[in-house]
Design an enzyme around this catalytic site. Sequence first.
Site, PDB file in Angstrom:
ATOM      1  N   TRP A 151       0.817  -1.222   0.000  1.00 53.49           N
ATOM      2  CA  TRP A 151       0.000   0.000   0.000  1.00 53.49           C
ATOM      3  C   TRP A 151       0.848   1.268   0.000  1.00 53.49           C
ATOM      4  O   TRP A 151       0.327   2.347  -0.232  1.00 53.49           O
ATOM      5  CB  TRP A 151      -0.947   0.013   1.218  1.00 53.49           C
ATOM      6  CG  TRP A 151      -0.237  -0.288   2.503  1.00 53.49           C
ATOM      7  CD1 TRP A 151      -0.183  -1.497   3.144  1.00 53.49           C
ATOM      8  CD2 TRP A 151       0.581   0.596   3.288  1.00 53.49           C
ATOM      9  NE1 TRP A 151       0.610  -1.421   4.265  1.00 53.49           N
ATOM     10  CE2 TRP A 151       1.086  -0.138   4.387  1.00 53.49           C
ATOM     11  CE3 TRP A 151       0.930   1.944   3.179  1.00 53.49           C
ATOM     12  CZ2 TRP A 151       1.922   0.427   5.349  1.00 53.49           C
ATOM     13  CZ3 TRP A 151       1.766   2.510   4.139  1.00 53.49           C
ATOM     14  CH2 TRP A 151       2.249   1.749   5.204  1.00 53.49           C
ATOM     15  N   LYS A 175      -2.368  -8.890  -7.249  1.00 53.33           N
ATOM     16  CA  LYS A 175      -3.157  -8.683  -6.036  1.00 53.33           C
ATOM     17  C   LYS A 175      -2.653  -7.414  -5.369  1.00 53.33           C
ATOM     18  O   LYS A 175      -1.577  -7.388  -4.789  1.00 53.33           O
ATOM     19  CB  LYS A 175      -3.029  -9.855  -5.060  1.00 53.33           C
ATOM     20  CG  LYS A 175      -3.995  -9.702  -3.898  1.00 53.33           C
ATOM     21  CD  LYS A 175      -3.504 -10.281  -2.606  1.00 53.33           C
ATOM     22  CE  LYS A 175      -2.506  -9.463  -1.873  1.00 53.33           C
ATOM     23  NZ  LYS A 175      -2.943  -8.158  -1.343  1.00 53.33           N
ATOM     24  N   PRO A 176      -3.424  -6.315  -5.471  1.00 54.10           N
ATOM     25  CA  PRO A 176      -2.980  -5.079  -4.812  1.00 54.10           C
ATOM     26  C   PRO A 176      -3.293  -5.147  -3.318  1.00 54.10           C
ATOM     27  O   PRO A 176      -4.086  -5.983  -2.883  1.00 54.10           O
ATOM     28  CB  PRO A 176      -3.831  -4.007  -5.492  1.00 54.10           C
ATOM     29  CG  PRO A 176      -5.096  -4.708  -5.892  1.00 54.10           C
ATOM     30  CD  PRO A 176      -4.722  -6.153  -6.150  1.00 54.10           C
ATOM     31  N   GLY A 229       6.841  -6.342   0.126  1.00 51.04           N
ATOM     32  CA  GLY A 229       6.126  -6.257   1.401  1.00 51.04           C
ATOM     33  C   GLY A 229       7.029  -6.724   2.530  1.00 51.04           C
ATOM     34  O   GLY A 229       8.260  -6.671   2.417  1.00 51.04           O
ATOM     35  N   SER A 230       6.412  -7.198   3.590  1.00 45.37           N
ATOM     36  CA  SER A 230       7.194  -7.515   4.792  1.00 45.37           C
ATOM     37  C   SER A 230       7.994  -8.808   4.612  1.00 45.37           C
ATOM     38  O   SER A 230       7.611  -9.702   3.848  1.00 45.37           O
ATOM     39  CB  SER A 230       6.265  -7.669   5.996  1.00 45.37           C
ATOM     40  OG  SER A 230       5.506  -8.855   5.857  1.00 45.37           O
ATOM     41  N   GLU A 251      11.049  -8.215  -2.652  1.00 50.68           N
ATOM     42  CA  GLU A 251      11.535  -6.923  -2.142  1.00 50.68           C
ATOM     43  C   GLU A 251      10.959  -6.788  -0.753  1.00 50.68           C
ATOM     44  O   GLU A 251       9.786  -6.430  -0.584  1.00 50.68           O
ATOM     45  CB  GLU A 251      11.048  -5.773  -3.028  1.00 50.68           C
ATOM     46  CG  GLU A 251      11.493  -5.846  -4.469  1.00 50.68           C
ATOM     47  CD  GLU A 251      12.984  -5.689  -4.656  1.00 50.68           C
ATOM     48  OE1 GLU A 251      13.716  -5.471  -3.668  1.00 50.68           O
ATOM     49  OE2 GLU A 251      13.433  -5.795  -5.802  1.00 50.68           O
ATOM     50  N   CYS A 285      10.334   1.313   2.602  1.00 49.55           N
ATOM     51  CA  CYS A 285      11.297   0.276   3.013  1.00 49.55           C
ATOM     52  C   CYS A 285      12.722   0.808   3.012  1.00 49.55           C
ATOM     53  O   CYS A 285      13.602   0.175   3.592  1.00 49.55           O
ATOM     54  CB  CYS A 285      11.245  -0.897   2.047  1.00 49.55           C
ATOM     55  SG  CYS A 285       9.650  -1.637   1.937  1.00 49.55           S
ATOM     56  N   GLU A 382      11.621  -2.222  11.591  1.00 49.84           N
ATOM     57  CA  GLU A 382      11.269  -1.128  10.684  1.00 49.84           C
ATOM     58  C   GLU A 382      10.220  -0.255  11.360  1.00 49.84           C
ATOM     59  O   GLU A 382       9.168  -0.755  11.744  1.00 49.84           O
ATOM     60  CB  GLU A 382      10.638  -1.725   9.414  1.00 49.84           C
ATOM     61  CG  GLU A 382      11.479  -1.598   8.198  1.00 49.84           C
ATOM     62  CD  GLU A 382      10.759  -2.094   6.953  1.00 49.84           C
ATOM     63  OE1 GLU A 382       9.966  -3.048   7.028  1.00 49.84           O
ATOM     64  OE2 GLU A 382      10.998  -1.505   5.894  1.00 49.84           O
TER      65      GLU A 382
HETATM   66  C1  SIN Z   1       9.301   0.674  -0.922  1.00 51.75           C
HETATM   67  O1  SIN Z   1       9.279   1.300   0.106  1.00 51.75           O
HETATM   68  O2  SIN Z   1       8.851  -0.492  -0.944  1.00 51.75           O
HETATM   69  C2  SIN Z   1       9.794   1.239  -2.229  1.00 51.75           C
HETATM   70  C3  SIN Z   1      10.487   2.509  -2.093  1.00 51.75           C
HETATM   71  C4  SIN Z   1      11.041   3.055  -3.379  1.00 51.75           C
HETATM   72  O3  SIN Z   1      10.773   2.524  -4.462  1.00 51.75           O
HETATM   73  O4  SIN Z   1      11.770   4.025  -3.302  1.00 51.75           O
END
Ligand code: SIN
Length: 477
Positions: A151, A175-176, A229-230, A251, A285, A382
């Site tokens: 999100w 799947k969003p 995601g996580s 990621e 992230c 995080e």
């Molecule tokens: C992310 O937080 O998952 C992506 C951040 C970004 O693309 O800079």
Amino acid sequence: MNESLVKSRAFINGQWVKTDKRFRVDDPFSQELIVEVSDCGEKEAHAAIDAAHAAFQSWSKTTAQERSNKLLAWYDLIIKNLDDLAEILTTEQGKPLKEAKGEIQYGANYIKWFAEEALRVDGDIIPSPDGNQQIHVIKKPVGVVGIITPWNFPQAMIARKVAPALAAGCTVVIKPAAETPLSALAMAELAQQAGIPDGVINLVPTSEASVIGEALTSSFKVRKISFTGSTKVGKILMSQAAENVQRVTMELGGNAPFIVFEDADIDSAVDGIMASKFRNSGQTCVCANRVFIHESIYHEIVDKLVNKVEALQTGSGLEDDVSITPLINQAGIDKVKRLVQSAKDGGAKVLIGGELSDKHNQIFEPTIMTDVQFDMDIACEEIFGPVLSLIPFSSEESVVEQANATKAGLAAYVYTDDRHRIKRLSEQIESGMIGFNEGIISNHMAPFGGVKESGMGREGSKYGISDYLDIKYLCIN
Ligand code: SIN
């Protein structure tokens, strides 16, 4: 808001599909309902997989030039509708409109980039050991890809995955995130307008992520899972994907160290910290999660940060000049509150902020915490909120050790004027990406991705398409 882009049904095989169940998508600022969206389950997931599988038979046989042209047409429509897409994004996700516009452009850049990369999927001809054969290497699309997106960047993360998949000749089921399906659905509408054939992109919004995750990983027709995601959910998906030996691009979470050495340009380090930490109200992230400052410049930097943080405006993302907006949901708020409280209990001090805004109960005040220890929860998890944790350090050796004392390895930042140190730390810091004297590192031309528990695979750049291609070796006598 351009209502024609606000879609509320699933998108399967080029049709807008209604389901019996629906779920709410609320504006995180007003807390009001934006729209109720089709709530997909196993049945819709399998219909989407079947559609993607059927479409793969023809899409994978189109020429690279055809796929490139379709992606460019999609890019053009996204740019034409940039303001409307940004408004949808801010309304469902909360981020400031200026950042939402930046995200739409950022995502679109991936589509244009991979439209161009589609044309450069070259093979090889290699001599054989005894000279009697030629070794030919060709590249083939992996097949149907299950794409699961977060999100926090509801448009760009879809673009970053779908664009290389389509460029390679794959088809997708997306799947969003339940919080932000509207940006995704608007992208599907524009893809259809751009002439991307039915079944190539399918989208199944849901309030039950695990049901769709299981459907995607349990189907042999799906040959790859790409997830942002996580780390916790990434591990579950990886173990499920193992059943059918699906490829994975993951990621996952980060815990970025941001290190400022005594020889750094202090003002640019302060700007870098602000940009890295407060983008998307700290919900990225790659955000600076732990800011290590050399003890000789610690107080000077703290004072400058206090001035900058005091000037940040909080409010609705749709208001001008606002940079700190609501956190996405109650779970996000509870996490930030817990981490701040446990740091305080351990002896850290709140210099500014530290609680929910008295103007709005979903906004966490931009916060500075000092006297944070590198092993406190706030420096190990995080934060995903607008909280700066400042940790003084005394030597390069100790700070590198502390920076690496985490299972995460997504992004890191180093401010220094010493080119020898840049060279050393390039090697020593365990991270997929390092910003040297730079707080914002993401762009379509660079390989985005992590090491250790931050995941595997790279998105964007010339490397990003290879995750969607299989290498095929032909021995020709
Ligand atoms: C992310 O937080 O998952 C992506 C951040 C970004 O693309 O800079």
